[in-house]
Design an enzyme around this catalytic site. Structure first.
Site, PDB file in Angstrom:
ATOM      1  N   THR A  30       0.778   3.764  -3.194  1.00 19.40           N
ATOM      2  CA  THR A  30       0.197   4.837  -4.006  1.00 19.40           C
ATOM      3  C   THR A  30      -0.986   5.505  -3.315  1.00 19.40           C
ATOM      4  O   THR A  30      -1.805   4.849  -2.696  1.00 19.40           O
ATOM      5  CB  THR A  30      -0.270   4.263  -5.358  1.00 19.40           C
ATOM      6  OG1 THR A  30       0.829   3.589  -5.944  1.00 19.40           O
ATOM      7  CG2 THR A  30      -0.771   5.349  -6.289  1.00 19.40           C
ATOM      8  N   GLY A  79       5.676   2.627 -11.283  1.00 19.78           N
ATOM      9  CA  GLY A  79       6.383   3.794 -11.823  1.00 19.78           C
ATOM     10  C   GLY A  79       6.061   3.939 -13.287  1.00 19.78           C
ATOM     11  O   GLY A  79       6.386   3.059 -14.077  1.00 19.78           O
ATOM     12  N   PHE A 101      -5.446   2.227  -5.900  1.00 27.20           N
ATOM     13  CA  PHE A 101      -4.883   1.343  -6.921  1.00 27.20           C
ATOM     14  C   PHE A 101      -4.104   0.186  -6.283  1.00 27.20           C
ATOM     15  O   PHE A 101      -3.043  -0.205  -6.788  1.00 27.20           O
ATOM     16  CB  PHE A 101      -3.943   2.100  -7.873  1.00 27.20           C
ATOM     17  CG  PHE A 101      -4.553   3.317  -8.513  1.00 27.20           C
ATOM     18  CD1 PHE A 101      -5.898   3.360  -8.856  1.00 27.20           C
ATOM     19  CD2 PHE A 101      -3.773   4.431  -8.794  1.00 27.20           C
ATOM     20  CE1 PHE A 101      -6.458   4.484  -9.461  1.00 27.20           C
ATOM     21  CE2 PHE A 101      -4.314   5.550  -9.402  1.00 27.20           C
ATOM     22  CZ  PHE A 101      -5.662   5.582  -9.723  1.00 27.20           C
ATOM     23  N   LEU A 117      -3.970  -6.609 -37.267  1.00 25.00           N
ATOM     24  CA  LEU A 117      -3.836  -7.725 -38.201  1.00 25.00           C
ATOM     25  C   LEU A 117      -5.029  -8.668 -38.104  1.00 25.00           C
ATOM     26  O   LEU A 117      -5.452  -9.253 -39.089  1.00 25.00           O
ATOM     27  CB  LEU A 117      -2.539  -8.494 -37.926  1.00 25.00           C
ATOM     28  CG  LEU A 117      -1.240  -7.718 -38.169  1.00 25.00           C
ATOM     29  CD1 LEU A 117      -0.038  -8.591 -37.823  1.00 25.00           C
ATOM     30  CD2 LEU A 117      -1.144  -7.242 -39.611  1.00 25.00           C
ATOM     31  N   ALA A 161       0.851  -1.192   0.000  1.00 24.50           N
ATOM     32  CA  ALA A 161       0.000   0.000   0.000  1.00 24.50           C
ATOM     33  C   ALA A 161       0.882   1.236   0.000  1.00 24.50           C
ATOM     34  O   ALA A 161       1.306   1.712   1.040  1.00 24.50           O
ATOM     35  CB  ALA A 161      -0.923  -0.021   1.214  1.00 24.50           C
ATOM     36  N   GLU A 168      10.955  -5.425  -8.448  1.00 20.43           N
ATOM     37  CA  GLU A 168       9.584  -5.103  -8.832  1.00 20.43           C
ATOM     38  C   GLU A 168       9.501  -4.810 -10.333  1.00 20.43           C
ATOM     39  O   GLU A 168       8.625  -5.312 -11.038  1.00 20.43           O
ATOM     40  CB  GLU A 168       9.097  -3.891  -8.033  1.00 20.43           C
ATOM     41  CG  GLU A 168       7.682  -3.480  -8.394  1.00 20.43           C
ATOM     42  CD  GLU A 168       7.129  -2.370  -7.492  1.00 20.43           C
ATOM     43  OE1 GLU A 168       7.794  -2.031  -6.493  1.00 20.43           O
ATOM     44  OE2 GLU A 168       6.048  -1.850  -7.806  1.00 20.43           O
TER      45      GLU A 168
END
Lengths: 380, 385, 385, 380
Positions: A126, A365, A156, A338, A124, A243
């Site tokens: 952000t 990030g 988030f 495609l 936790a 990360e």
């Protein structure tokens, strides 16, 4: 062109995992995507089968593996084409904080539960008004006697709804230097006054229980701090390499999977008198994508190999993070072109990969932050 | 040469903007997108105000006006805008080639918002240039009997009438001339298989269709046998321009949202819009939108002035859609990125604009086929080796 | 809104094409490029026919006409075209702001092909927005004394008169208002240091300049003190459009050459132009040229109509040059590739077109600066943090 | 992130070469560029100092080195920013044909002269109307008794004017199967009726004596054939991997050099109140280019390493050929944008690199041919 060498025991691990995915995961994905989360029971089964935290030693119940086991888990999860069961966030991003910085007591208390799947973890960090800008963090942790009182909100947060244990970054409101103000704490989800939001409505990662977390005078024991007070910033920095590497590894496998599927589709798809694969323009597009995926693969393998030798490759990993997450997006966009009409239906797996992988250049990030970091380290 | 809009064009633009701003609701849009529903009430309201198919209202085509409306609608909401604008899809065929009776029976009802219309051209595995159509209409007395399959028919379940590209044959099997035939949904033998769970433009339903001995009166022929392919291509040119305008609107809407967001939101004590790289992203987006928009308006202008005489340049419409779609995907994608984590959340809308734009970009007529239209005319015939 | 050229515009276009096709010689061009020489005879001939500075000939600016000429010239030959078109560089300042006497003494001679003109704005290490000009002109009686340095002055050695951006000061040092001043080459104290061995546009000479106590009459001021920066920016907008037109011409010329080559030349028993990837490259080039061209024409149209009232949109010219240059570099580069080994050989011309386009793209006003012009207006002022 | 390991003796070789370049090459480049070729004397000096054909064994006068010596030569030549002294064409592309396919007699006769720099070599394959399309070749070689009579013309031949010995591809006019018609021959330039054209006027490679070669009933001894009659196509194919790899290696070094120079320039260049390097847009552009160069470097090193283990990496090398030669072009274009006005002058080294490297995506098989090949092998 391989750089990484997988042992017999790695390959056995992979075989077991494949079987597990085919049996326990793949048949349930559509349901999970609708329910916006995966059941805790599948985490538990992952743990029972030793697929969580494979690098932890036997004393915590782990198999004492290495980062190649993590690569295997990421690869096999990518193959399922969903991101609800984000085991790598738990195993390779969150738990390493406990392993590296937790006290002996914390490790003995929590790590076995992380390995067994009894506890799902989340990080936790952000906040609504502070994305990549740690200095703007406003969640506070005030240490009072044997306790710490936490106030603030995080957003988030992957595994946000399912998590039983969160590694929380919070600031000492009295410390003015933002780089010395942040500490990390372990917070159990059953702690009173720790509230979870509903799963957020997102473009993709539909079965991922990404959510907001709220702390309102939430009180935890002081011994739940990881490492020294005020060392949070340094700890976060130290864990960034792994990360971001996890993102690189995942992005490369998603690229490869999309190409494989798209080539297969175009080989079957009739367009008038000829098969779609016989279009020179389509062939060149595939070759260009395959070339970039191949180069990214070699780069990724080299990064993993250096990381496993404990080398500092943070610049190169940041390069890889921005490049491969951008590549996976471009690959999805181009494969959809495609494929054509069929790509506009969710039935087409690339539609989901497109929605799911889009977040990769934003989380861990943003790619703009990656470029800022690389610039600071290489152009000064 | 004059790049300024006329007064009447500015008025239409304003009316469209005001309607969309007043009527398009953010929560409604989020909900319809989730549930894959068509905005029926809004469509009827827009039709009542003459904003549906307004390019078919006057003395000649006025696709430029339609482009201006599409831009405004889709800038306010990509999904509501595009679904309402697609409601009268194919009515251009009736307008350009239908006889008085077809116009009265169907075109008017479409323009009044009573029924939705659409075209059914493409067939499973068919050539994107429609040269290998296999759906047949056998003629006997005053009736046609249709058999064949169509795929990815826009407005699938909803449309009241379908304009079907087929080959008209005499009973003895001779003829096989391409022709457009109007088929009502209610006719016996019309099978509609909806394709649900779409990636984007989820308010516009799509279906595969099958015609099993579908009997329609001969008077439902839109234009004469033999004109089907030309008419189909004319309609596709119009549709290319319409779609180009829609995606440009989406691009504009995304740009406005990301601009507003980055002007307010700070990172490292500075508004995100103040960073040089952000600024240049906006410059880049604005330039690309402006160019694709000029191309789209030129294509619309050319069709308005020249299509009726068969003298329009079909490469312009193909260019417009190709470039507008590419631009819109770029701008909406960039907007998601500029909003960061918020960009990925449904609440902030740009992810929906992104999915909508991408969906339009990849559904026929699209990509390689559009490039081939341009290349064909540019390069011309090459002497065989 | 009307995308068709007027009759008079088509005539000018035709006249320019015929002149270039008749007069531009391939060997001459190769030779002048190699030797870094200006095509003096051709310039005088073009001037005699009114094709030099023809946008300054009528009742108002007609930059659209100039764009049409530039395209045609540079399509036939990138270097001959661009050098002739640059001959009257800066005469727009005289046209827009010069008094009758300056116009008579200089503008007419420039348009008649007697002397070359140019602007000298940028200074070594200066800000691309010209906000930090340090060249001074001290006023005493009816004379100005100039001191300062300028860099990358186009037409360096050749120009007969220079329009210099400086700050006019009173003798006591007060004032310092930006102003344009015309300086003749022959004036004492004007030092010109040619920069030879250019990458591209080698027929257009460039030089650094120094003014050491250069005395010019007060009547050589172009417009009033204080107007210098606005005038300079107006000229730069005009120049951006002119350069955009030149590079678009280069792109067109390269496209024509690579199209002709690939239609004829075979690989694996098939004309290169018949391969799908080649075809799509051409489609791509054609689309990009068409879009950048519309933008360039729109910018020219806007300047013609609105600059005199100060109501033009300066971002249009910046957009036009940015996109046209990017397009031209892409198209010329792709043409080199399409010609294969031949593309790399001087004899086949496209490598020269490529160098010329690239040179224009990277010389000021260029790149980041153009984007900043666009971003500034789009984003506007952001409240300070 | 290194994959290649250079030994002490490699590094000594590199040091000697650097000194040589600084003394014998760099001061003369401007003159050579104007004269459109380098003097034969500098080739001779290269030979005397053992910088030519470093992988040849001592019996031919070589130092018995490996491909890493070639990598070093390519790197140091790239550092001089010119391509007149194209030693790698001689050492790594042409001479290997003699070494691999020449008879004992041919090898003993010619290889020592190739090592010593007494003989400069060229490969004469491309024709005016047959670029990458070998089947369209029209030069003929008719074997008559002990001799072979050659007729035809070749174009775009590097070292064309200086060459003393050419490896020539020619067709037996009687053989209808184009893949069996081509043979390779060694032709000395002093052979009567072998004529060289003037150096061609090119966009770049100004000091390279690229030229046309003409054969008009030119007669050579039959023993000058390399390998079996009709095996030319196979031999050419077999040597493509190294030829393309040389392009990859060179392209990567040119990218790195351009970035280094451009960063240095922007760190010094004032733009109004700030240095050019402080523009965020410029910094991101540099980071993006550096990332791609870094990934290309890792890929290149891996390719070299596999090539040295004699692995078949022709697909990956073809990927590398198209990707890195395209990258070097894009890097030059973008560096010039960042440099601005100064880049429009030949004084700026990037102007020359831009002109010189542009040919790399055309020679040794255009990038379109690369994509065709990759598509054929991977999409069928």
């Amino acid at each position: 062109m391989e750089i990484l060498k997988f042992s017999k025991s790695h390959l056995d691990f992979q075989e077991r995992l494949k079987t597990f995915m085919d049996r326990e995961v793949v048949p349930n994905i559509e349901t999970w995507e609708k329910e916006k989360k995966v059941p805790k029971s599948v985490w538990k089964k992952m743990g029972e089968n030793k697929f969580l935290c494979p690098s932890l030693p036997a004393e915590y119940g782990g198999i004492g593996g290495d980062f190649l086991h993590s690569v295997i888990v990421i690869k096999e999860l990518a193959r399922t084409n969903h991101n609800g069961l984000a085991a790598f966030i738990h195993s390779d991003i969150v738990v390493p904080y406990i392993e590296s910085y937790g006290s002996v007591d914390l490790k003995q208390k929590y790590l076995p539960l992380c390995v067994s799947g009894d506890m799902i973890t989340a990080v936790a960090m952000t906040e609504p008004d502070a994305g990549s800008d740690l200095a703007a963090m406003t969640t506070t942790a005030v240490e009072k006697g044997d306790h710490v009182v936490i106030n603030g909100a995080k957003t988030f947060i992957s595994n946000g709804v399912n998590c039983d244990l969160a590694v929380l970054a919070a600031k000492d409101p009295k410390e003015k230097n933002p780089h010395k103000a942040v500490s990390l704490y372990l917070v159990e989800s059953k702690t009173p006054r720790f509230k979870k939001g509903e799963p957020l409505e997102k473009m993709g990662w539909k079965s991922q229980d990404t959510a907001e977390l709220f702390f309102n005078d939430c009180m935890i024991p002081k011994q739940n701090r990881l490492g020294k007070k005020g060392a949070g910033f340094k700890m976060l920095m130290a864990k960034l390499q792994q990360e971001r590497l996890v993102c690189v590894v995942s992005a490369v496998f998603f690229c490869e999977n999309m190409l494989e599927w798209t080539i297969g589709y175009l080989k079957e798809k009739k367009r008038g008198k000829k098969l779609a694969i016989h279009s020179q323009a389509a062939r060149f597009a595939l070759v260009e994508m395959a070339t970039q995926a191949k180069m990214a693969r070699v780069f990724m393998e080299k990064l993993v190999s250096e990381h496993m030798k404990k080398k500092d490759v943070i610049i190169e990993t940041s390069m890889g993070k921005y490049y491969t997450t951008d590549l996976v997006k471009r690959t999805s966009l181009r494969c959809l072109e495609l494929i054509g009409d069929y790509g506009s239906l969710e039935e087409c797996p690339i539609a989901r990969t497109f929605r799911d992988t889009r977040v990769m250049s934003i989380f861990a990030g943003t790619n703009e932050i990656m470029k800022e970091i690389i610039a600071r380290f290489t152009l000064s | 040469m004059d790049f300024d809009l006329k007064g009447s064009q500015k008025e239409i633009q304003k009316a469209a903007r005001e309607f969309a701003k007043g009527e398009f609701d953010k929560d409604l849009a989020a909900n319809l997108d989730k549930e894959e529903n068509f905005p029926e009430a809004l469509w009827k309201k827009a039709a009542r105000l003459g904003l549906v198919g307004l390019h078919l209202d006057g003395a000649g085509l006025s696709l430029v006006d339609q482009v201006l409306v599409a831009e405004q609608f889709c800038a306010v909401d990509s999904s509501l805008g595009s679904s309402i604008l697609s409601a009268c899809r194919g009515a251009e065929c009736l307008y350009l080639s239908g006889d008085a009776s077809l116009k009265e029976t169907f075109l008017e009802r479409v323009l009044e918002g009573q029924i939705l219309s659409t075209c059914a051209f493409a067939e499973p595995g068919g050539d994107p240039d429609l040269s290998d159509i296999t759906t047949t209409a056998i003629q006997r007395d005053k009736m046609l009997t249709l058999n064949g399959k169509k795929e990815y028919v826009v407005n699938g379940v909803l449309a009241g009438c379908f304009i079907v590209l087929c080959r008209v044959l005499s009973e003895d099997g001779s003829g096989a001339e391409p022709c457009l035939v109007l088929v009502e949904k209610k006719t016996k033998g019309v099978l509609i298989k909806p394709k649900t769970e779409k990636l984007g433009c989820r308010m516009i339903p799509v279906a595969d269709m099958e015609f099993c001995d579908v009997a329609v009166p001969l008077s439902n022929m839109v234009g004469k046998p033999g004109t089907g392919l030309v008419q189909a291509k004319n309609f596709l040119s119009i549709e290319q321009v319409s779609k180009a305008a829609m995606v440009l609107g989406m691009a504009l809407g995304a740009l406005q949202r990301s601009l507003a967001h980055t002007r307010l939101r700070k990172q490292f004590n500075q508004a995100i819009a103040a960073f040089e790289v952000t600024r240049h992203k906006f410059a880049d987006m604005a330039m690309r939108i402006r160019m694709a928009r000029l191309l789209t308006l030129e294509a619309a202008f050319d069709i308005d002035r020249n299509m009726i005489r068969g003298k329009h340049d079909e490469t312009l419409a193909a260019m417009a859609l190709f470039q507008a779609a590419k631009t819109a995907v770029h701008v909406t994608d960039e907007s998601v990125q500029l909003l960061g984590g918020y960009g990925y959340m449904a609440e902030y809308e740009v992810e929906r604009f992104y999915r909508d734009a991408k969906s339009i970009e990849i559904t026929q007529p699209a990509g390689l086929h559009l490039k081939e239209i341009v290349a064909k005319k540019l390069i011309g015939k090459i002497r065989a080796a």
